[in-house]
Write a protein that holds these residues in place. Structure first.
Motif, PDB file in Angstrom:
ATOM      1  N   ALA A 140       0.870  -1.186   0.000  1.00  0.00           N
ATOM      2  CA  ALA A 140       0.000   0.000   0.000  1.00  0.00           C
ATOM      3  C   ALA A 140       0.897   1.222   0.000  1.00  0.00           C
ATOM      4  CB  ALA A 140      -0.909  -0.016   1.226  1.00  0.00           C
ATOM      5  N   TRP A 141       1.797   1.284  -0.975  1.00  0.00           N
ATOM      6  CA  TRP A 141       2.876   2.271  -0.964  1.00  0.00           C
ATOM      7  C   TRP A 141       2.377   3.700  -0.768  1.00  0.00           C
ATOM      8  CZ3 TRP A 141       6.442  -0.931  -0.046  1.00  0.00           C
ATOM      9  CH2 TRP A 141       6.769  -2.021  -0.852  1.00  0.00           C
ATOM     10  N   GLU A 142       1.258   4.069  -1.408  1.00  0.00           N
ATOM     11  CA  GLU A 142       0.778   5.458  -1.378  1.00  0.00           C
ATOM     12  C   GLU A 142      -0.256   5.716  -0.280  1.00  0.00           C
ATOM     13  OE1 GLU A 142       1.442   8.261  -3.530  1.00  0.00           O
ATOM     14  OE2 GLU A 142       3.225   7.171  -4.205  1.00  0.00           O
ATOM     15  N   LEU A 143      -0.355   4.833   0.671  1.00  0.00           N
ATOM     16  CA  LEU A 143      -1.394   4.910   1.701  1.00  0.00           C
ATOM     17  C   LEU A 143      -1.403   6.245   2.447  1.00  0.00           C
ATOM     18  CD1 LEU A 143      -3.541   3.596   3.539  1.00  0.00           C
ATOM     19  CD2 LEU A 143      -1.664   2.561   4.839  1.00  0.00           C
ATOM     20  N   PHE A 144      -0.261   6.674   2.938  1.00  0.00           N
ATOM     21  CA  PHE A 144      -0.203   7.927   3.710  1.00  0.00           C
ATOM     22  C   PHE A 144      -0.405   9.156   2.824  1.00  0.00           C
ATOM     23  CE2 PHE A 144       3.108   5.234   5.983  1.00  0.00           C
ATOM     24  CZ  PHE A 144       2.237   4.789   6.961  1.00  0.00           C
ATOM     25  N   THR A 150      11.340   6.319   3.205  1.00  0.00           N
ATOM     26  CA  THR A 150      11.301   7.056   1.939  1.00  0.00           C
ATOM     27  C   THR A 150      11.274   6.078   0.779  1.00  0.00           C
ATOM     28  OG1 THR A 150      12.452   8.688   0.556  1.00  0.00           O
ATOM     29  CG2 THR A 150      13.832   7.177   1.826  1.00  0.00           C
ATOM     30  N   TRP A 151      10.727   6.527  -0.337  1.00  0.00           N
ATOM     31  CA  TRP A 151      10.880   5.773  -1.585  1.00  0.00           C
ATOM     32  C   TRP A 151      12.295   6.007  -2.104  1.00  0.00           C
ATOM     33  CZ3 TRP A 151       8.091   1.864  -2.658  1.00  0.00           C
ATOM     34  CH2 TRP A 151       8.104   1.278  -3.930  1.00  0.00           C
ATOM     35  N   GLY A 152      12.790   5.062  -2.874  1.00  0.00           N
ATOM     36  CA  GLY A 152      14.200   5.069  -3.247  1.00  0.00           C
ATOM     37  C   GLY A 152      14.646   6.186  -4.158  1.00  0.00           C
ATOM     38  N   ASP A 153      13.700   6.825  -4.870  1.00  0.00           N
ATOM     39  CA  ASP A 153      14.121   7.904  -5.776  1.00  0.00           C
ATOM     40  C   ASP A 153      14.645   9.120  -5.023  1.00  0.00           C
ATOM     41  OD1 ASP A 153      11.467   8.345  -4.835  1.00  0.00           O
ATOM     42  OD2 ASP A 153      11.079   9.751  -6.457  1.00  0.00           O
ATOM     43  N   ILE A 160       7.426  -2.362  11.528  1.00  0.00           N
ATOM     44  CA  ILE A 160       8.648  -3.006  11.038  1.00  0.00           C
ATOM     45  C   ILE A 160       9.256  -2.052  10.023  1.00  0.00           C
ATOM     46  CG2 ILE A 160       9.596  -4.920   9.703  1.00  0.00           C
ATOM     47  CD1 ILE A 160       7.377  -6.681  10.831  1.00  0.00           C
ATOM     48  N   TRP A 161      10.540  -1.798  10.130  1.00  0.00           N
ATOM     49  CA  TRP A 161      11.193  -0.822   9.256  1.00  0.00           C
ATOM     50  C   TRP A 161      11.675  -1.482   7.969  1.00  0.00           C
ATOM     51  CZ3 TRP A 161      10.643   4.108  10.558  1.00  0.00           C
ATOM     52  CH2 TRP A 161      10.305   4.381  11.890  1.00  0.00           C
ATOM     53  N   ILE A 162      11.365  -0.823   6.854  1.00  0.00           N
ATOM     54  CA  ILE A 162      11.798  -1.307   5.538  1.00  0.00           C
ATOM     55  C   ILE A 162      12.547  -0.177   4.848  1.00  0.00           C
ATOM     56  CG2 ILE A 162      11.097  -2.326   3.357  1.00  0.00           C
ATOM     57  CD1 ILE A 162       8.485  -3.210   4.669  1.00  0.00           C
ATOM     58  N   LEU A 163      13.849  -0.268   4.801  1.00  0.00           N
ATOM     59  CA  LEU A 163      14.645   0.730   4.092  1.00  0.00           C
ATOM     60  C   LEU A 163      14.654   0.402   2.600  1.00  0.00           C
ATOM     61  CD1 LEU A 163      17.609   1.251   6.592  1.00  0.00           C
ATOM     62  CD2 LEU A 163      15.291   2.169   6.619  1.00  0.00           C
ATOM     63  N   GLY A 164      15.197   1.307   1.812  1.00  0.00           N
ATOM     64  CA  GLY A 164      15.275   1.068   0.372  1.00  0.00           C
ATOM     65  C   GLY A 164      14.163   1.761  -0.372  1.00  0.00           C
ATOM     66  N   GLY A 165      13.177   0.977  -0.813  1.00  0.00           N
ATOM     67  CA  GLY A 165      12.089   1.546  -1.596  1.00  0.00           C
ATOM     68  C   GLY A 165      12.308   1.382  -3.081  1.00  0.00           C
ATOM     69  N   ASP A 166      12.414   0.122  -3.537  1.00  0.00           N
ATOM     70  CA  ASP A 166      12.538  -0.183  -4.970  1.00  0.00           C
ATOM     71  C   ASP A 166      13.807   0.398  -5.595  1.00  0.00           C
ATOM     72  OD1 ASP A 166      11.563  -1.535  -7.205  1.00  0.00           O
ATOM     73  OD2 ASP A 166      10.618   0.259  -8.013  1.00  0.00           O
ATOM     74  N   ARG A 167      14.850   0.507  -4.816  1.00  0.00           N
ATOM     75  CA  ARG A 167      16.148   0.948  -5.332  1.00  0.00           C
ATOM     76  C   ARG A 167      17.251   0.152  -4.647  1.00  0.00           C
ATOM     77  NH1 ARG A 167      12.837   3.403  -7.611  1.00  0.00           N
ATOM     78  NH2 ARG A 167      12.928   5.470  -8.594  1.00  0.00           N
ATOM     79  N   MET A 171      14.043  -4.738  11.224  1.00  0.00           N
ATOM     80  CA  MET A 171      14.383  -3.906  10.075  1.00  0.00           C
ATOM     81  C   MET A 171      14.843  -4.782   8.916  1.00  0.00           C
ATOM     82  SD  MET A 171      16.898  -0.526  10.073  1.00  0.00           S
ATOM     83  CE  MET A 171      16.542  -0.315  11.812  1.00  0.00           C
ATOM     84  N   THR A 172      14.489  -4.348   7.697  1.00  0.00           N
ATOM     85  CA  THR A 172      14.925  -5.040   6.486  1.00  0.00           C
ATOM     86  C   THR A 172      15.126  -4.020   5.380  1.00  0.00           C
ATOM     87  OG1 THR A 172      14.467  -6.932   5.016  1.00  0.00           O
ATOM     88  CG2 THR A 172      12.587  -5.548   5.632  1.00  0.00           C
ATOM     89  N   TYR A 173      15.292  -4.497   4.129  1.00  0.00           N
ATOM     90  CA  TYR A 173      15.576  -3.611   2.999  1.00  0.00           C
ATOM     91  C   TYR A 173      14.816  -4.105   1.771  1.00  0.00           C
ATOM     92  CZ  TYR A 173      18.177  -0.673  -0.264  1.00  0.00           C
ATOM     93  OH  TYR A 173      18.509   0.268  -1.208  1.00  0.00           O
ATOM     94  N   HIS A 174      14.110  -3.169   1.100  1.00  0.00           N
ATOM     95  CA  HIS A 174      13.314  -3.470  -0.094  1.00  0.00           C
ATOM     96  C   HIS A 174      14.079  -3.030  -1.344  1.00  0.00           C
ATOM     97  CE1 HIS A 174      10.091  -2.019  -3.024  1.00  0.00           C
ATOM     98  NE2 HIS A 174       9.912  -3.324  -2.992  1.00  0.00           N
ATOM     99  N   PRO A 175      14.620  -3.990  -2.111  1.00  0.00           N
ATOM    100  CA  PRO A 175      15.436  -3.641  -3.280  1.00  0.00           C
ATOM    101  C   PRO A 175      14.615  -3.560  -4.564  1.00  0.00           C
ATOM    102  CG  PRO A 175      15.559  -5.980  -2.928  1.00  0.00           C
ATOM    103  CD  PRO A 175      14.576  -5.431  -1.902  1.00  0.00           C
TER     104      PRO A 175
END
Length: 465
Positions: A55-59, A139-142, A177-184, A212-216
């Protein structure tokens, strides 16, 4: 036909009610991982099954009333994790949220806007009330690696740490749960340093009490960048949206064998109602595509799985925003797409058994097993008293029953991942090889074979006693 439909909807009501049982927010705000285990635990010392939704755009795009509608829907279907982004992808720095608020002053991560984050607070708190955890992307990765998208790149290692500390402190005792990265991917040493600085900031703010994890990016894996970092509690990979029959079990198996041992999951597989390879002329992924990805990954050792719907992640509403990548369904209708229900069926089968005891075990499958869209996967309990095996195209399974040596009498049945119902096959001794042939076959006609210790208290999920 009417009787059959009545039975189905009665069954659906019962299973949705069971899935919608709430977990206390306190238990969800204290998730942890036992040493050398490949699953997550809740604060009340019960296993936590990650069933995520993107739900990336939820907020960014929804009002509180709309967010409440969405969160109630996901809780009722059995989802446990909602993956959402604080600094959103689509003009997240310059296009205000539903209340006219931007997240930062002058695009400065060290100057967060209180009113914007009060809305984020509300959504996270409401999710917790409904028994949901927010997989929160700072944040999103861009915003740190503008390979495409709006950007701009606003982060440095210094301000990333300060921003991370601000968020970590703000959501310290929340179900997050923390997810760093954001498709980057963190390309280059500076970006690697930046991500580590943000992780350090979050841990400083929350005292290191949250996972915590990372979304590549697609076809990428957090283990390739940060597996040995202590802040990375579990791995996440993205199998992506480029093709049907994407073999996400390959990365899942690779991560499962890594040392140190860490849980792993597919955090962004092919989305339901997403054009294949972003090309509508190639068709759209359907509920079979999302089921196949989920069962392949789970039976290859996943600690959970993330579902996604192409219209949900962007909360598509043609009256407000143009469609991204040929989205075609209003998000409020997309919430009830078939695949969303079917992810709940998966969770219910798993949680009907001591699922944390399952280990990937392909050797129990004795038949020829081509590495194609019908590839069969299996997992055997470490106690040798139950197994699950998935056949995506309904091909027969020949199973080595002698591997279930802790269960002299076996009960076998089919679980239908399309509707959540079960059908008894029969009882068998734990000797020799046995062929199991589904009631129907063909691409998309998938089945899960369950073989239980017939005397176990959890034997025969969904069967009449």
């Amino acid at each position: 036909m009417l009787a059959r439909s009545a039975f189905f909807f009665a069954f659906l009501a019962i299973t949705l009610s069971a899935a919608g049982q709430k977990t206390a927010p306190a238990a969800l705000s204290k998730l942890y991982i036992l040493k050398d285990k490949r699953y997550l635990m809740r604060g009340d010392q019960k296993p936590f099954f990650w069933l995520g939704d993107t739900a990336w755009e939820l907020f960014h795009r929804l009002t509180r009333e709309e967010a409440d509608l969405y969160l109630k829907n996901r809780a009722a279907k059995g989802f446990t994790v909602i993956q959402a982004v604080a600094l959103a992808e689509f003009d997240g720095l310059t296009q205000p949220n539903a209340y006219g608020q931007l997240p930062l002053k002058n695009n400065d991560p060290t100057q967060p806007v209180e009113a914007y984050f009060q809305h984020v607070d509300w959504v996270i708190n409401r999710a917790g009330e409904l028994g949901l955890v927010v997989g929160l992307l700072p944040t999103w990765g861009d915003k740190f690696n503008k390979k495409w998208g709006k950007g701009p790149e606003i982060f440095t290692p210094e301000n990333a740490r300060r921003y991370g500390e601000y968020l970590g402190r703000r959501y310290r005792n929340k179900p997050v749960i923390w997810i760093l990265g954001g498709d980057r991917n963190p390309e280059g040493e500076t970006r690697m340093t930046l991500i580590r600085a943000m992780a350090e900031g979050i841990r400083s703010g929350n005292g290191g009490t949250q996972l915590m994890t990372y979304h590549p990016m697609g076809d990428s894996n957090s283990a390739g960048f940060f597996h040995s970092d202590t802040w990375l509690n579990f791995n996440m990979f993205q199998s992506g949206h480029a093709a049907r029959n994407k073999k996400n079990y390959v990365i899942q198996r690779q991560n499962y064998s890594l040392f140190p041992v860490k849980p792993t999951l597919d955090g962004e597989p092919r989305y339901e109602d997403h054009p294949v390879d972003w090309k509508p002329e190639q068709g759209y992924f359907d509920d079979f595509d999302v089921r196949q990805a989920a069962w392949w990954a789970m039976l290859s050792g996943g600690c959970g799985h993330t579902y996604g719907n192409h219209s949900i992640w962007q909360f598509f509403d043609v009256a407000r925003n143009p469609p991204i990548s040929a989205a075609r369904t209003h998000w409020t209708r997309a919430m009830d797409s078939p695949g969303a229900f079917q992810m709940g069926y998966l969770r219910r089968l798993y949680e009907s058994h001591p699922w944390t005891r399952l280990l990937p075990e392909q050797s129990v499958i004795l038949n020829n097993n081509p590495d194609d869209g019908g590839h069969q996967v299996a997992a055997l309990s470490e106690d040798d008293n139950f197994l699950f095996a998935y056949t995506p195209h309904g091909r027969p399974l020949t199973i080595d029953l002698s591997r279930l040596k802790a269960a002299p009498q076996l009960l076998a049945y089919w679980f239908n991942p399309r509707d959540g119902r079960t059908q008894r096959i029969g009882t068998f001794p734990n000797t020799g090889r046995q062929e199991f042939k589904p009631y129907a076959a063909g691409p998309g006609t998938d089945w899960v074979l369950v073989v239980d210790d017939a005397k176990a208290p959890w034997a025969g999920y969904g069967l009449k006693k």
